[in-house]
Motif scaffolding. Structure first.
Motif, PDB file in Angstrom:
ATOM      1  N   PHE A  30     -27.630  36.040 -31.525  1.00 34.34           N
ATOM      2  CA  PHE A  30     -27.154  35.774 -32.884  1.00 34.34           C
ATOM      3  C   PHE A  30     -26.136  36.818 -33.328  1.00 34.34           C
ATOM      4  O   PHE A  30     -25.104  36.482 -33.930  1.00 34.34           O
ATOM      5  N   LYS A  31     -26.415  38.092 -33.075  1.00 36.12           N
ATOM      6  CA  LYS A  31     -25.486  39.141 -33.511  1.00 36.12           C
ATOM      7  C   LYS A  31     -24.103  38.942 -32.909  1.00 36.12           C
ATOM      8  O   LYS A  31     -23.080  39.209 -33.561  1.00 36.12           O
ATOM      9  N   ALA A  32     -24.047  38.491 -31.665  1.00 39.08           N
ATOM     10  CA  ALA A  32     -22.746  38.205 -31.051  1.00 39.08           C
ATOM     11  C   ALA A  32     -22.052  37.059 -31.781  1.00 39.08           C
ATOM     12  O   ALA A  32     -20.830  37.095 -32.010  1.00 39.08           O
ATOM     13  N   GLN A  33     -22.818  36.041 -32.163  1.00 36.86           N
ATOM     14  CA  GLN A  33     -22.243  34.930 -32.919  1.00 36.86           C
ATOM     15  C   GLN A  33     -21.748  35.392 -34.290  1.00 36.86           C
ATOM     16  O   GLN A  33     -20.681  34.964 -34.747  1.00 36.86           O
ATOM     17  N   LEU A  34     -22.523  36.246 -34.934  1.00 37.81           N
ATOM     18  CA  LEU A  34     -22.124  36.742 -36.251  1.00 37.81           C
ATOM     19  C   LEU A  34     -20.826  37.538 -36.160  1.00 37.81           C
ATOM     20  O   LEU A  34     -19.919  37.361 -36.999  1.00 37.81           O
ATOM     21  N   LYS A  35     -20.713  38.385 -35.158  1.00 35.09           N
ATOM     22  CA  LYS A  35     -19.489  39.174 -34.988  1.00 35.09           C
ATOM     23  C   LYS A  35     -18.275  38.259 -34.837  1.00 35.09           C
ATOM     24  O   LYS A  35     -17.245  38.468 -35.492  1.00 35.09           O
ATOM     25  N   THR A  36     -18.419  37.235 -34.008  1.00 39.62           N
ATOM     26  CA  THR A  36     -17.317  36.305 -33.793  1.00 39.62           C
ATOM     27  C   THR A  36     -16.976  35.541 -35.067  1.00 39.62           C
ATOM     28  O   THR A  36     -15.801  35.379 -35.424  1.00 39.62           O
ATOM     29  N   ALA A  37     -18.023  35.076 -35.775  1.00 35.39           N
ATOM     30  CA  ALA A  37     -17.794  34.305 -36.998  1.00 35.39           C
ATOM     31  C   ALA A  37     -17.082  35.139 -38.058  1.00 35.39           C
ATOM     32  O   ALA A  37     -16.180  34.643 -38.747  1.00 35.39           O
ATOM     33  N   VAL A  38     -17.461  36.400 -38.196  1.00 37.91           N
ATOM     34  CA  VAL A  38     -16.817  37.262 -39.188  1.00 37.91           C
ATOM     35  C   VAL A  38     -15.365  37.518 -38.794  1.00 37.91           C
ATOM     36  O   VAL A  38     -14.450  37.461 -39.635  1.00 37.91           O
ATOM     37  N   GLN A  39     -15.139  37.793 -37.522  1.00 34.63           N
ATOM     38  CA  GLN A  39     -13.765  38.072 -37.070  1.00 34.63           C
ATOM     39  C   GLN A  39     -12.849  36.872 -37.279  1.00 34.63           C
ATOM     40  O   GLN A  39     -11.683  37.027 -37.646  1.00 34.63           O
ATOM     41  N   ARG A  40     -13.400  35.667 -37.071  1.00 31.80           N
ATOM     42  CA  ARG A  40     -12.585  34.454 -37.168  1.00 31.80           C
ATOM     43  C   ARG A  40     -12.709  33.763 -38.521  1.00 31.80           C
ATOM     44  O   ARG A  40     -12.101  32.721 -38.736  1.00 31.80           O
ATOM     45  N   GLU A  41     -13.517  34.365 -39.423  1.00 30.12           N
ATOM     46  CA  GLU A  41     -13.788  33.786 -40.734  1.00 30.12           C
ATOM     47  C   GLU A  41     -14.282  32.340 -40.605  1.00 30.12           C
ATOM     48  O   GLU A  41     -13.781  31.426 -41.268  1.00 30.12           O
ATOM     49  N   GLN A  42     -15.285  32.166 -39.759  1.00 30.13           N
ATOM     50  CA  GLN A  42     -15.919  30.867 -39.554  1.00 30.13           C
ATOM     51  C   GLN A  42     -17.241  30.812 -40.318  1.00 30.13           C
ATOM     52  O   GLN A  42     -17.902  31.830 -40.516  1.00 30.13           O
ATOM     53  N   PRO A  43     -17.681  29.615 -40.728  1.00 34.88           N
ATOM     54  CA  PRO A  43     -18.958  29.491 -41.438  1.00 34.88           C
ATOM     55  C   PRO A  43     -20.138  29.894 -40.542  1.00 34.88           C
ATOM     56  O   PRO A  43     -20.186  29.537 -39.365  1.00 34.88           O
ATOM     57  N   ILE A  44     -21.068  30.628 -41.104  1.00 32.67           N
ATOM     58  CA  ILE A  44     -22.322  30.942 -40.427  1.00 32.67           C
ATOM     59  C   ILE A  44     -23.371  31.237 -41.494  1.00 32.67           C
ATOM     60  O   ILE A  44     -23.107  31.968 -42.456  1.00 32.67           O
ATOM     61  N   LEU A  45     -24.529  30.607 -41.355  1.00 34.70           N
ATOM     62  CA  LEU A  45     -25.639  30.761 -42.301  1.00 34.70           C
ATOM     63  C   LEU A  45     -26.825  31.288 -41.526  1.00 34.70           C
ATOM     64  O   LEU A  45     -27.165  30.763 -40.459  1.00 34.70           O
ATOM     65  N   PHE A  46     -27.488  32.301 -42.062  1.00 32.81           N
ATOM     66  CA  PHE A  46     -28.522  32.948 -41.264  1.00 32.81           C
ATOM     67  C   PHE A  46     -29.531  33.692 -42.131  1.00 32.81           C
ATOM     68  O   PHE A  46     -29.236  34.137 -43.238  1.00 32.81           O
TER      69      PHE A  46
END
Length: 317
Positions: free
Chosen positions: A187-203
């Motif tokens: 999950f942390k890897a997904q969060l890093k990517t989502a923040v960098q790309r400004e993609q939606p992520i809910l957690f």
């Protein structure tokens, strides 16, 4: 210093219910999977092996909370310390061994929070549970194209994962959302990517943890707590149907729990474990150095102990 390398035959003997071939006074520390508990476990190990002049070992792979609790109850040295007992998430353990059998002791807790989050750049679109009931909002989080938005509820084995699945059911969101249950590191890897790309992520996430220092996160507002808003039995066979939870979570109380057998096997260690008083801001600093900066948790723990002997002496004496 003993390293946490007990694997193979030793771990097999432990999980089969036998005590490890070690001195009866050795304190056996569980190896739960999240970074905070690793930090706490290594600080406890460093203090017992260092200033306390005794012996402690973190058993690699001893990561099932129920197995640790059963070992503490037996008092045979197979498991002595549950480093990060979140309440009320582990109510069944508390009821059976702390209040029931009275074989498990604990320190005074520190507070932790449990909330849903989105990155702050999404806060203008998603800020409350009511927003999640909007199909257009849910569609923004649909990764696999099945018509449901994904949210990270935690790892498969966590009780908090079940808790969030109950919450989404109770909020009437099951038709729009589905849990994506993955290991924390994934999950942390997904969060890093989502923040960098400004993609939606809910957690789901908790405090203390280093993600709050690394990223600008925005909590999702939930309804205020009212009488009867939380009725959960996460250990029931039909836990999802048997439980309801339609309000904000209480702040958790987080304990270090230990086998009371240490009161005779290693009284000094038992006294220390009953008196350790963790500061969540300090725990967050440990987590930041271990989780984000990738430092060895043993080095972080030993350095902190060496630099804070005034605090450590207060826990020991």
């Amino acid at each position: 210093m003993i390293r946490n390398l007990l694997t193979g035959a030793a771990l097999t003997a432990l999980t089969a219910g036998g005590a490890l071939a070690q001195d009866d006074a050795t304190v056996t520390i569980g190896d739960l999977t999240w970074t905070g508990t690793s930090a706490i476990g290594h600080v406890i190990e460093a203090i017992i092996n260092g200033p306390l002049e005794s012996e402690a070992v973190i058993v690699s792979g001893l990561s099932d909370g129920s197995v640790i609790a059963a070992g503490m109850d037996k008092g045979d040295g197979s498991a002595d310390v549950y480093t990060d007992l979140w309440m009320p998430n582990r109510q069944a353990i508390w009821d059976e061994f702390v209040d029931g059998a009275k074989t498990v002791g604990h320190n005074s807790p520190y507070a932790g929070t449990q909330k849903l989050y989105v990155p702050a750049f999404m806060a203008d679109r998603v800020s409350s549970i009511e927003d999640l009931a909007d199909p257009e909002i849910a569609a923004m989080f649909d990764k696999d194209g099945n018509g449901k938005g994904e949210y990270w509820a935690g790892d498969v084995g966590w009780k908090s994962t079940r808790m969030w699945e109950v919450k989404f059911k109770s909020y009437g969101l099951s038709d729009l959302w589905e849990a994506e249950n993955l290991p924390d590191a994934t999950f942390k890897a997904q969060l890093k990517t989502a923040v960098q790309r400004e993609q939606p992520i809910l957690f789901y996430y908790w405090t203390p943890e280093w993600v709050h220092a690394a990223y600008d996160l925005s909590p999702i507002a939930e309804p205020a707590r009212t009488e009867g808003c939380e009725k959960v039995d996460l250990d029931a066979e039909d836990w999802l149907e048997a439980s309801s939870f339609a309000c904000a979570s209480r702040d958790a109380e987080i304990y270090v729990a230990y086998s009371k057998s240490l009161e005779t096997r290693n009284p000094a260690a038992a006294k220390f474990l009953s008196q350790i008083q963790l500061d969540p801001d300090v725990v967050n600093q440990w987590i930041l150095r271990i989780g984000r900066d990738k430092l060895d948790p043993r080095d972080v723990a030993e350095d902190w102990v060496a630099e804070n002997m005034d605090i450590v002496n207060g826990w020991i004496n």
